[in-house]
Scaffold this motif. Structure first.
Motif, PDB file in Angstrom:
ATOM      1  N   UNK A 165      -7.565  -6.006  -4.882  1.00  0.00           N
ATOM      2  CA  UNK A 165      -8.471  -5.177  -4.096  1.00  0.00           C
ATOM      3  C   UNK A 165      -7.742  -3.968  -3.520  1.00  0.00           C
ATOM      4  N   UNK A 166      -6.524  -4.195  -3.032  1.00  0.00           N
ATOM      5  CA  UNK A 166      -5.717  -3.074  -2.540  1.00  0.00           C
ATOM      6  C   UNK A 166      -5.420  -2.107  -3.674  1.00  0.00           C
ATOM      7  N   UNK A 167      -5.208  -2.652  -4.862  1.00  0.00           N
ATOM      8  CA  UNK A 167      -4.942  -1.819  -6.021  1.00  0.00           C
ATOM      9  C   UNK A 167      -6.117  -0.912  -6.355  1.00  0.00           C
ATOM     10  N   UNK A 168      -7.344  -1.421  -6.174  1.00  0.00           N
ATOM     11  CA  UNK A 168      -8.534  -0.609  -6.427  1.00  0.00           C
ATOM     12  C   UNK A 168      -8.595   0.572  -5.474  1.00  0.00           C
ATOM     13  N   UNK A 169      -8.281   0.334  -4.202  1.00  0.00           N
ATOM     14  CA  UNK A 169      -8.296   1.417  -3.215  1.00  0.00           C
ATOM     15  C   UNK A 169      -7.212   2.435  -3.550  1.00  0.00           C
ATOM     16  N   UNK A 170      -6.014   1.959  -3.911  1.00  0.00           N
ATOM     17  CA  UNK A 170      -4.931   2.879  -4.281  1.00  0.00           C
ATOM     18  C   UNK A 170      -5.326   3.728  -5.479  1.00  0.00           C
ATOM     19  N   UNK A 171      -6.005   3.102  -6.421  1.00  0.00           N
ATOM     20  CA  UNK A 171      -6.418   3.830  -7.617  1.00  0.00           C
ATOM     21  C   UNK A 171      -7.387   4.949  -7.266  1.00  0.00           C
ATOM     22  N   UNK A 172      -8.346   4.649  -6.390  1.00  0.00           N
ATOM     23  CA  UNK A 172      -9.307   5.678  -5.975  1.00  0.00           C
ATOM     24  C   UNK A 172      -8.580   6.839  -5.291  1.00  0.00           C
ATOM     25  N   UNK A 173      -7.671   6.502  -4.387  1.00  0.00           N
ATOM     26  CA  UNK A 173      -6.932   7.544  -3.682  1.00  0.00           C
ATOM     27  C   UNK A 173      -6.073   8.349  -4.654  1.00  0.00           C
ATOM     28  N   UNK A 174      -5.484   7.663  -5.617  1.00  0.00           N
ATOM     29  CA  UNK A 174      -4.661   8.338  -6.613  1.00  0.00           C
ATOM     30  C   UNK A 174      -5.445   9.280  -7.500  1.00  0.00           C
ATOM     31  N   UNK A 175      -6.748   9.035  -7.626  1.00  0.00           N
ATOM     32  CA  UNK A 175      -7.625   9.893  -8.426  1.00  0.00           C
ATOM     33  C   UNK A 175      -8.141  11.084  -7.630  1.00  0.00           C
ATOM     34  N   UNK A 201      -3.585  -1.766   6.162  1.00  0.00           N
ATOM     35  CA  UNK A 201      -2.913  -0.524   5.793  1.00  0.00           C
ATOM     36  C   UNK A 201      -1.973  -0.718   4.610  1.00  0.00           C
ATOM     37  N   UNK A 202      -1.983  -1.916   4.033  1.00  0.00           N
ATOM     38  CA  UNK A 202      -1.122  -2.166   2.881  1.00  0.00           C
ATOM     39  C   UNK A 202      -1.514  -1.313   1.685  1.00  0.00           C
ATOM     40  N   UNK A 203      -2.721  -0.751   1.722  1.00  0.00           N
ATOM     41  CA  UNK A 203      -3.184   0.070   0.595  1.00  0.00           C
ATOM     42  C   UNK A 203      -2.375   1.352   0.451  1.00  0.00           C
ATOM     43  N   UNK A 204      -1.633   1.724   1.498  1.00  0.00           N
ATOM     44  CA  UNK A 204      -0.817   2.933   1.401  1.00  0.00           C
ATOM     45  C   UNK A 204       0.671   2.604   1.368  1.00  0.00           C
ATOM     46  N   UNK A 205       1.008   1.331   1.206  1.00  0.00           N
ATOM     47  CA  UNK A 205       2.420   0.949   1.164  1.00  0.00           C
ATOM     48  C   UNK A 205       3.156   1.599   0.005  1.00  0.00           C
ATOM     49  N   UNK A 206       2.463   1.809  -1.103  1.00  0.00           N
ATOM     50  CA  UNK A 206       3.100   2.413  -2.264  1.00  0.00           C
ATOM     51  C   UNK A 206       2.817   3.905  -2.353  1.00  0.00           C
ATOM     52  N   UNK A 207       2.393   4.477  -1.226  1.00  0.00           N
ATOM     53  CA  UNK A 207       2.003   5.885  -1.258  1.00  0.00           C
ATOM     54  C   UNK A 207       2.921   6.768  -0.415  1.00  0.00           C
ATOM     55  N   UNK A 208       4.150   6.292  -0.154  1.00  0.00           N
ATOM     56  CA  UNK A 208       5.043   7.024   0.735  1.00  0.00           C
ATOM     57  C   UNK A 208       5.372   8.417   0.210  1.00  0.00           C
TER      58      UNK A 208
END
Length: 299
Positions: A165-175, A201-208
């Motif tokens: 689920x976190x991956x889905x949010x990251x994907x949307x933000x990445x798009x 807020x883990x959805x932005x852990x890989x977005x540093x």
């Protein structure tokens, strides 16, 4: 939370790129001529009929083109959901205005959460997908409309699904899309802003090192029929606990005219903080301060 200041509110704010919001219905502390909380006026007595009719009309007009856009472009229905939210807000008797600098594109908006009403109010101003409980997707027409907007569903009880689920949010933000998150994890009574859950807020852990921005947003309902909302009347808007949606919505439609304000704070990035707990604390402090400011009429 202190009672709202009875002094007249400051002049209406404007948002860059957006038209000036409509004039507030009445100065704070002044009743609308001929109205009384003890004798419902026509717009209150017929509020449910007007609200339902308005929502149905907006859905009938805007849903077909939204679905057509979704079929033609996988990126979604564009800004049509914002028009739908604005129409529904108006039919519910809600007038809202936004102030502050709104950023867009790969942005995670984090806001306090009081009621189901937050969805059309925030949706009127923010072109973004909401993060909602999986149960919303099973709520018939409501779930269908949420799906049209690209709502991201999460199953909080199933930790095994958290990563995907976190991956889905990251994907949307990445798009380059925007996402709206309520980090309290639930709605509250409006007396205060509940602590933000750092796990959300883990959805932005890989977005540093990415372009993802986190923008705190404060939302407050400040006036009812031209009078400042008291703590007691806030309970008529708050949707908490095990309240059923339909009865609460019908009662709300009879209240009258609601004034809402949205305050956008300066965006930050994950890399600005040591860990997500620090990020959650910062966003909570900023949103809480903004909420108090709006409720005191200082926004």
């Amino acid at each position: 939370m202190e009672p709202p200041d009875p002094e007249p509110p400051a002049p209406e704010p404007t948002t860059a790129g957006l038209p000036a919001p409509e004039r507030w219905l009445a100065p704070a502390g002044a009743a609308i001529a001929g109205t009384s909380s003890l004798s419902p006026q026509p717009f209150q007595k017929w509020g449910a009929v007007k609200s339902v009719a308005g929502a149905l009309a907006a859905t009938g007009v805007l849903l077909p083109p939204a679905c057509a856009l979704m079929l033609a472009d996988r990126r979604g229905p564009g800004r049509i959901p914002m028009l739908w939210h604005r129409a529904v807000s108006r039919s519910l008797g809600v007038r809202s205005a936004m102030q502050g600098r709104l950023v867009s594109g790969s942005t995670l908006y984090v806001s306090n959460h009081l009621s189901w009403l937050d969805i059309p109010v925030l949706g009127s101003h923010l072109n973004a997908a909401f993060v909602a409980k999986a149960e919303v997707g099973a709520m018939g027409v409501v779930g269908f409309l949420a799906g049209v907007q690209g709502t991201i569903y999460v199953e909080r009880e199933r930790r095994s699904r958290a990563a995907s689920q976190a991956g889905t949010i990251r994907e949307r933000l990445g798009q380059g899309q925007n996402v709206i998150l309520f980090p309290e994890g639930t709605s509250n009574d409006g007396v205060r802003v509940l602590p933000f859950k750092s796990t959300l807020f883990s959805v932005v852990d890989d977005a540093e090192d990415s372009d993802v921005r986190i923008q705190p947003v404060s939302l407050a309902y400040t006036h009812l029929n031209g009078l400042p909302l008291t703590r007691h009347r806030l309970m008529d808007i708050a949707w908490i606990g095990d309240m059923e949606l339909a009865p609460h919505a019908l009662d709300f439609m009879r209240l009258g005219r609601i004034e809402a304000r949205i305050l956008c704070h300066e965006p930050v990035r994950r890399s600005d903080f040591r860990d997500r707990k620090d990020l959650a604390r910062h966003c909570h402090a900023v949103v809480s301060s903004g909420y108090r400011q709006l409720m005191r009429g200082n926004g």
